[in-house]
Scaffold this motif. Structure first.
Motif, PDB file in Angstrom:
ATOM      1  N   ASN A   1     -17.965  14.938  -7.068  1.00 42.63           N
ATOM      2  CA  ASN A   1     -17.956  16.370  -6.791  1.00 42.63           C
ATOM      3  C   ASN A   1     -19.252  16.873  -6.185  1.00 42.63           C
ATOM      4  O   ASN A   1     -19.464  18.084  -6.094  1.00 42.63           O
ATOM      5  CB  ASN A   1     -17.645  17.138  -8.080  1.00 42.63           C
ATOM      6  CG  ASN A   1     -16.196  16.966  -8.490  1.00 42.63           C
ATOM      7  OD1 ASN A   1     -15.299  17.546  -7.898  1.00 42.63           O
ATOM      8  ND2 ASN A   1     -15.965  16.122  -9.472  1.00 42.63           N
ATOM      9  N   GLY A   2     -20.153  15.948  -5.843  1.00 43.88           N
ATOM     10  CA  GLY A   2     -21.404  16.362  -5.211  1.00 43.88           C
ATOM     11  C   GLY A   2     -22.329  17.126  -6.133  1.00 43.88           C
ATOM     12  O   GLY A   2     -23.133  17.937  -5.692  1.00 43.88           O
ATOM     13  N   ILE A   3     -22.205  16.884  -7.448  1.00 39.56           N
ATOM     14  CA  ILE A   3     -23.130  17.510  -8.399  1.00 39.56           C
ATOM     15  C   ILE A   3     -24.321  16.569  -8.570  1.00 39.56           C
ATOM     16  O   ILE A   3     -24.145  15.370  -8.761  1.00 39.56           O
ATOM     17  CB  ILE A   3     -22.448  17.699  -9.775  1.00 39.56           C
ATOM     18  CG1 ILE A   3     -21.170  18.525  -9.642  1.00 39.56           C
ATOM     19  CG2 ILE A   3     -23.424  18.304 -10.783  1.00 39.56           C
ATOM     20  CD1 ILE A   3     -21.342  19.990  -9.549  1.00 39.56           C
ATOM     21  N   GLU A   4     -25.517  17.153  -8.503  1.00 42.67           N
ATOM     22  CA  GLU A   4     -26.720  16.343  -8.656  1.00 42.67           C
ATOM     23  C   GLU A   4     -27.065  16.246 -10.146  1.00 42.67           C
ATOM     24  O   GLU A   4     -27.476  17.231 -10.766  1.00 42.67           O
ATOM     25  CB  GLU A   4     -27.866  17.004  -7.884  1.00 42.67           C
ATOM     26  CG  GLU A   4     -29.110  16.152  -7.774  1.00 42.67           C
ATOM     27  CD  GLU A   4     -30.334  17.019  -7.476  1.00 42.67           C
ATOM     28  OE1 GLU A   4     -31.421  16.631  -7.902  1.00 42.67           O
ATOM     29  OE2 GLU A   4     -30.175  18.081  -6.832  1.00 42.67           O
ATOM     30  N   ALA A   5     -26.846  15.080 -10.726  1.00 44.51           N
ATOM     31  CA  ALA A   5     -27.078  14.932 -12.170  1.00 44.51           C
ATOM     32  C   ALA A   5     -28.222  13.971 -12.441  1.00 44.51           C
ATOM     33  O   ALA A   5     -28.284  12.892 -11.878  1.00 44.51           O
ATOM     34  CB  ALA A   5     -25.811  14.418 -12.853  1.00 44.51           C
TER      35      ALA A   5
END
Lengths: 411, 363
Positions: free
Chosen positions: A257-261
């Motif tokens: 989802n293109g979340i930077e974690a």
């Protein structure tokens, strides 16, 4: 001499700088080497970012993803007895009358989740003692130590005079031979919570699992965040399968989802959690917080308050401290559940086994997160419970409810 | 720059009054910065500059003061550890004592504001008691402090485990937690002055004054050479006991702040003794005693925390922290002991010049 001593602090600084660069270099190297390192079980434990591939098994991910929406057999009012349809173990050979002695090798009671479960288990034991199924339960607590637990299991096998074994393994690989030795006694063996690498046990009881947790939580965060948003992942410790799989699944979904974690190990230490969040907030905004267990969730929320920042979208756990703070702050959140009521199931499984009733070979219990619209219902039902209590503890029908859990006297 | 002092050690008839200061303020500052105890301040400045270069928003007054507030408990612990180390001993029970105090505060205060003062009093009493036991075990029983305080650490850890089962209980009432979490709000420029920072400043001033009092002088003498101090009439055991009490009280104050800052958890305070010892060593205080400044110990704590923040910002895994801490201890001890040896007699040109029986020494 003077000149040398004047340069001493600079030399100290240079030495530190060298140490620094040496460290960062070696980290890079380790990261590059990780495909090799991942081949050994131990190599993966040291690194936060590189070991998730090692723990990620696509088939398990898919299976648990499907189980999240599956229909469970049995009465919904007794979730601790529900199970997924599947292979059953024939227990007619164990059928016998009279009260039996159960022996329990417990990994530890060193976190609030295990303590809550342990209290529930003891109340369940009381009920079964009254009904004459169990005479007594001898428990040995390994205090989070593999070697201690191996010794405990061997002691129970040789000296315990046990009619049945209940084992809550401390770690997956290390406990496998000891569990096999327990199986060789020919007596019923019930394994619950963390797994082992053998299917010799009569039944292995666990909620759906870590992947389901990771899918539930990371999907929730992804739905409530924008692409490119930053999520801080707070993880307790490396190397435990039920925790590693939570992160492995979540990391995959964040990536998709293109979340930077960014993930950190905290040891559940609130000081550490606050430092991590403060440092992250000093570097830029953080939109989401993901946790692999709710212990310390309150400290994470407080770090946003202390820094004067907006609350993040957050996933915690069904621990009362988080549910209360969630309601008080009104943040967007969810409480994933690693069903605490599973601590009742092993003793109830023994009741079935000694009655000769078949039990599921792999007893998968329901694992349903608490969403915002159900929160008040759980807060009300657990009113007066201490902060370390878990909302889905499932002991409401046992004697001693609610005082025993409210006073939280660890047996 | 400096005057040669001939025959200081050897010829009493030629001894001149030793001036309080030598050289101008600038020279003195430079000379101080060249000792390990002064160099740590330079190190703090360098690390701070590196962090701000890496991440400019860290340099905003609001961020900086919050960082100082959050580092206050470790700096306070480092100052406490300083008293013990400069007297030539160790206090390994510090972390366990912090945890004990945190857990005590959580379970005894609960949600009752009326209990805050009595429980805080009790915490101080427990702190003093632990310090006295450590001190007496070391001095009267003559057990090395390493062992005494290690035993105390295990005893306290066991007590905490017994009380909590190893898991968190509820947090105490919010008004008590304000000590560690709150601050003076709406301050211009800084935005907020955290209470822990104010506590740190007060204690730092107190510690500095104390080290200039006879107690402080004796403490350093005891650490440098206990036999000489004993012969000179210092009550060595009583001085050391007081050092241990100061250390335990520092751990108690750190505990009170940490309950507020972080909340109750049996992992709060874990490893504090080693962080404090690292900070003290980084502050140029010599292990074995007799050398070092109390404010350098506090500065060492800041240097260490800044270093970890920097490592964090440049993306070094937190799993490497312990390794870094270990390397720092080794490097700092090696450097400090060398630098002190050189820095001790900065104005003597050669050893020969001061040897008592050398012809050049003024006979």
């Amino acid at each position: 001499m003077r000149i040398t001593s004047r340069w001493a602090p600079l030399a100290a600084g240079a030495a530190l700088a060298l140490t620094l660069s040496a460290c960062s270099t070696s980290t890079d190297e380790t990261a590059e080497e990780s495909p090799d390192a991942a081949a050994s079980q131990d190599g993966g434990v040291e690194e936060a970012n590189t070991d998730s591939a090692e723990w990620f098994v696509q088939a398990d991910f898919d299976e648990q993803d499907q189980q999240r929406g599956a229909t469970f057999e049995g009465d919904e009012a007794q979730p601790y007895l529900q199970y997924l349809d599947g292979e059953m173990t024939d227990t007619s050979q164990f059928k016998s009358t009279g009260a039996k002695k159960a022996c329990f090798a417990n990994a530890s009671i060193s976190n609030p989740w295990r303590q809550t479960g342990w209290i529930t288990m003891n109340q369940q034991l009381e009920a079964l003692q009254e009904s004459g199924v169990i005479s007594e339960m001898e428990t040995r607590d390994a205090q989070d130590d593999d070697n201690t637990q191996i010794g405990d299991i061997d002691y129970l096998i040789t000296e315990g005079n046990c009619d049945a074994f209940i084992i809550s393994p401390n770690s997956t690989a290390a406990m496998t031979p000891a569990v096999e030795r327990a199986c060789e006694t020919g007596k019923p063996v019930v394994v619950f919570d963390r797994g082992v690498e053998t299917d010799c046990a009569t039944t292995f009881i666990h909620p759906i699992g870590g992947y389901a947790w990771g899918i539930d939580t990371a999907s929730f965060l992804s739905e409530n965040l924008e692409e490119g948003d930053k999520v801080v992942a707070l993880r307790i410790l490396p190397g435990v399968d039920v925790l590693e799989t939570r992160w492995a699944a979540a990391e995959k979904i964040f990536e998709e989802n293109g979340i930077e974690a960014t993930d950190y190990f905290t040891g559940a230490d609130p000081t550490e959690i606050k430092k991590i969040i403060s440092d992250e907030l000093a570097q830029g905004d953080v939109q989401g917080v993901w946790m692999d267990a709710g212990d310390g969730a309150v400290a994470a929320i407080e770090a946003f308050e202390d820094a004067g920042k907006d609350y993040p979208v957050m996933t915690g756990e069904d621990e009362m401290s988080f549910l209360r703070k969630w309601e008080e702050t009104g943040l967007t959140g969810m409480a994933p559940v690693y069903s605490n009521f599973q601590w009742r199931t092993p003793l109830l499984a023994l009741e079935k086994i000694f009655a000769g009733e078949e039990v599921p070979k792999e007893w998968v219990l329901p694992q349903t997160p608490i969403l915002e619209d159900e929160r008040s219902q759980f807060l009300e039902a657990n009113d007066g419970m201490p902060d370390g209590h878990y909302a889905k503890f499932g002991g409401e029908d046992l004697t001693g409810y609610p005082e025993v859990w409210q006073e939280r006297q660890i047996p | 720059m400096s005057t040669v002092i001939p025959g200081v050690a050897g010829a009493p008839e030629q001894r001149r009054a030793i001036p309080a200061h030598e050289g101008g303020a600038g020279q003195r500052l430079l000379r101080t910065a060249a000792t390990p105890g002064g160099g740590v301040f330079v190190l703090v400045a360098i690390l701070l500059a590196a962090i701000i270069w890496q991440n400019p928003s860290f340099g905003e007054p609001g961020s900086l003061i919050r960082f100082m507030g959050r580092t206050a408990p470790i700096a306070i612990a480092a100052m406490g550890q300083y008293f013990v180390i400069v007297a030539g001993e160790f206090d390994l029970s510090m972390g366990a004592l912090v945890t004990t105090q945190v857990v005590m505060a959580g379970s005894l205060i609960g949600q009752d504001e009326g209990r805050i003062l009595p429980v805080m009093l009790l915490m101080l009493v427990v702190g003093v008691l632990v310090g006295v036991l450590n001190g007496l075990g070391t001095t009267l029983l003559r057990v090395p402090s390493f062992i005494v305080t290690l035993g105390m650490m295990l005893a306290l850890s066991g007590l905490v485990f017994y009380l909590t089962g190893g898991a968190a209980s509820g947090n105490p009432v919010d008004s008590f937690r304000q000590i560690g979490r709150g601050g003076i709000e709406d301050v211009p420029v800084l935005d907020v002055i955290p209470y822990p920072f104010i506590i740190l400043v007060v204690l730092a001033v107190g510690a500095t004054v104390l080290m200039r009092r006879p107690f402080g002088r004796t403490l350093i003498a005891v650490g440098d050479n206990p036999d000489a101090a004993e012969l000179a009439g210092s009550p060595v055991w009583w001085v050391k006991v007081r050092a241990f009490v100061l250390s335990s009280l520092a751990a108690t104050v750190a505990g009170i702040i940490l309950v507020g800052y972080a909340g109750v958890h049996p992992s709060v305070g874990r490893g504090y003794e080693f962080t404090a010892i690292t900070a003290v060593v980084l502050g140029g205080v010599v292990l074995g005693g007799g050398r070092g400044w109390v404010l350098s110990a506090a500065a060492g704590a800041f240097a260490l925390e800044l270093l970890f923040t920097l490592l964090n910002f440049i993306g070094v895994e937190s799993t490497w922290r312990d390794t870094v801490q270990g390397l720092i201890i080794i490097a700092a001890v090696a450097l400090a002991s060398r630098a002190w040896r050189r820095g001790r007699r900065p104005s003597r040109p050669t050893p020969e010049a001061t040897a008592p029986h050398h012809p050049a020494s003024g006979h």
